[in-house]
Motif scaffolding. Structure first.
Motif, short mmCIF file in Angstrom:
data_model
loop_
_atom_site.label_atom_id
_atom_site.label_comp_id
_atom_site.label_asym_id
_atom_site.label_seq_id
_atom_site.Cartn_x
_atom_site.Cartn_y
_atom_site.Cartn_z
N UNK A 206 0.83 -1.21 0.00
CA UNK A 206 0.00 0.00 0.00
C UNK A 206 0.86 1.25 0.00
N UNK A 207 1.95 1.23 0.77
CA UNK A 207 2.84 2.38 0.83
C UNK A 207 3.52 2.61 -0.52
N UNK A 208 3.90 1.52 -1.19
CA UNK A 208 4.53 1.65 -2.50
C UNK A 208 3.57 2.26 -3.52
N UNK A 209 2.30 1.86 -3.43
CA UNK A 209 1.31 2.38 -4.38
C UNK A 209 1.02 3.85 -4.14
N UNK A 210 0.88 4.23 -2.89
CA UNK A 210 0.50 5.61 -2.59
C UNK A 210 1.67 6.58 -2.59
N UNK A 211 2.89 6.04 -2.51
CA UNK A 211 4.10 6.87 -2.50
C UNK A 211 4.12 7.85 -1.31
N UNK A 212 3.48 7.41 -0.22
CA UNK A 212 3.43 8.30 0.94
C UNK A 212 4.27 7.79 2.11
#
Length: 415
Positions: A206-212
């Protein structure tokens, strides 16, 4: 290499042979240490772990120690077992890994262990090996850590930052079997550890997808090759139906990359309720075939087991063929018009063969000659298909069709 270290390696590499879950598929190149570093997961190897694309990853497969405070009755390394014991220090294992890599013997490390002092202490030692390889020596090869379910979740989380893959053994297919043969272990604890690993992997995705994600781009990812598990087949009275049902839950609930099936090996000084002989290796093979059917071929577990007798898969023919013989109303299948999902159910046709059929029939109506070019199981396919120049002519209705694929044993005679 000293004689002492060679002796330890002989004992602890032999003890590791019971761990089946050492495949190295799904890994990515480590980039946590910049451009410099030792090791690679991308090269060709010479050993026993294969990626889905056909790459062979050679691994140093070893235990940190075969001492253990647990007394699981099916385990050769249980506390009451009379086996020769050995133990590596983290420094010794790090040196072995680096020396073997530099000599081009291995491309990675598969590390498991018996439990010494406590689960936390043992897990700390294993994490230290992985940490030192990554941070102190710039090792960028593949690392698989067999984690300890009873260890502190923070230690398992730390392990995932250094390892490409983590695994937590489910041990036995049922809670009853686990309670009977390994009362010091808890099914709830094992599943919680699996859930924690799944949560961290999902969090990473999820973090990789959102780049946040608030960290450096060079920070290591959490277990990029996912998690796997292993269950012992044939130590208790679990049926194949129970094993497949447990596997399906593990895949769906914990997003396992692989469930490995390990045929029980009789051990010295075993308790009386353990089998005296190993289950047939064909049983293990059939379970892997069934595993692939519900993972990649669109079969439900109920369909796979519909041809089973007393919950056990047929050892003479593969489960896909067994299903087809029981459900002959599905056949023959026209290879020029059938949907992909239907073609995947034809005995003898694999995913690659079906893909080739779908591609080729866009250009022409397929004949038997065309089919022979896309599958090596041509004779096995024939009774179940129709082509432009072929119809099975009722072959699927023949009572002796099974005998073609599983002929009765022939008594050999001495001359």
């Amino acid at each position: 290499m000293s004689t002492t270290l060679i002796n330890k390696l002989a004992i602890l590499s032999d003890a590791a042979k019971y761990d089946a879950s050492c495949a190295s598929s799904g890994t990515t190149t480590r980039n946590s240490l910049g451009t410099a570093g030792l090791g690679s997961t991308e090269g060709m190897g010479i050993c026993h772990a294969y990626a889905p694309d056909g790459r062979c990853i050679s691994l140093l497969k070893v235990l940190l120690t075969n001492f253990c405070i647990f007394d699981c009755r099916y385990c050769i390394n249980r506390s009451s077992s009379n086996v020769e014991r050995a133990r590596f220090t983290p420094a010794e294992l790090i040196k072995l890994t680096l020396d073997f890599y530099k000599r081009n013997y291995i491309e990675g490390l598969f590390l498991s262990s018996g439990i010494i002092r406590s689960p936390d202490y043992t897990m700390e030692q294993m994490v230290e090996v992985a940490r030192a390889l990554r941070e102190d020596h710039g090792f960028r090869g593949y690392i698989h850590l067999k984690t300890i379910a009873e260890a502190d979740p923070l230690l398992i989380e730390k392990a995932g930052l250094y390892a490409d893959r983590l695994s937590v053994n489910i041990e036995l297919p049922t809670e009853t079997g686990l309670a009977d043969f390994a009362p010091e272990k808890s099914g709830h604890t094992i599943r919680k550890a699996m859930a924690d690993v799944k949560y961290k992997i999902d969090e990473q995705k999820d973090a990789d997808k959102s780049k946040t994600l608030n960290r450096s781009n060079n920070a290591p990812k959490f277990a990029p090759a996912g998690q796997s598990t292993q269950m012992i087949v044939g130590a208790d009275k679990s049926t194949d139906a129970e094993i497949i049902s447990t596997s399906e839950k593990l895949y769906s609930g914990y997003k396992m990359r692989r469930v490995y099936y390990s045929a029980f090996s009789p051990i010295p000084d075993a308790s009386g309720d353990l089998p005296l002989i190993a289950p047939p290796l064909m049983r293990e093979h059939r379970l892997y075939q069934a595993d692939w059917l519900f993972r990649f071929y669109g079969f439900e577990t109920g369909e796979i087991m519909s041809s089973a007798v007393d919950g056990m898969l047929d050892l003479e023919i593969d489960p896909k063929l067994a299903w087809a013989l029981k459900h002959r109303e599905w056949f023959p299948v026209n290879i020029n018009t059938a949907r992909k999902e239907t073609l995947m159910r034809v005995p003898g046709l694999g995913a690659i063969g079906v893909k080739r059929i779908l591609s080729a029939r866009r250009q022409t109506r397929l004949r038997l000659d065309d089919l022979a070019k896309v599958t090596q199981s041509f004779k096995k396919v024939l009774p179940f298909i129709e082509a432009a120049d072929w119809t099975s002519g009722g072959l699927t209705d023949e009572e002796n069709l099974r005998a073609r694929f599983a002929p009765p044993p022939v008594q050999l005679q001495l001359i």
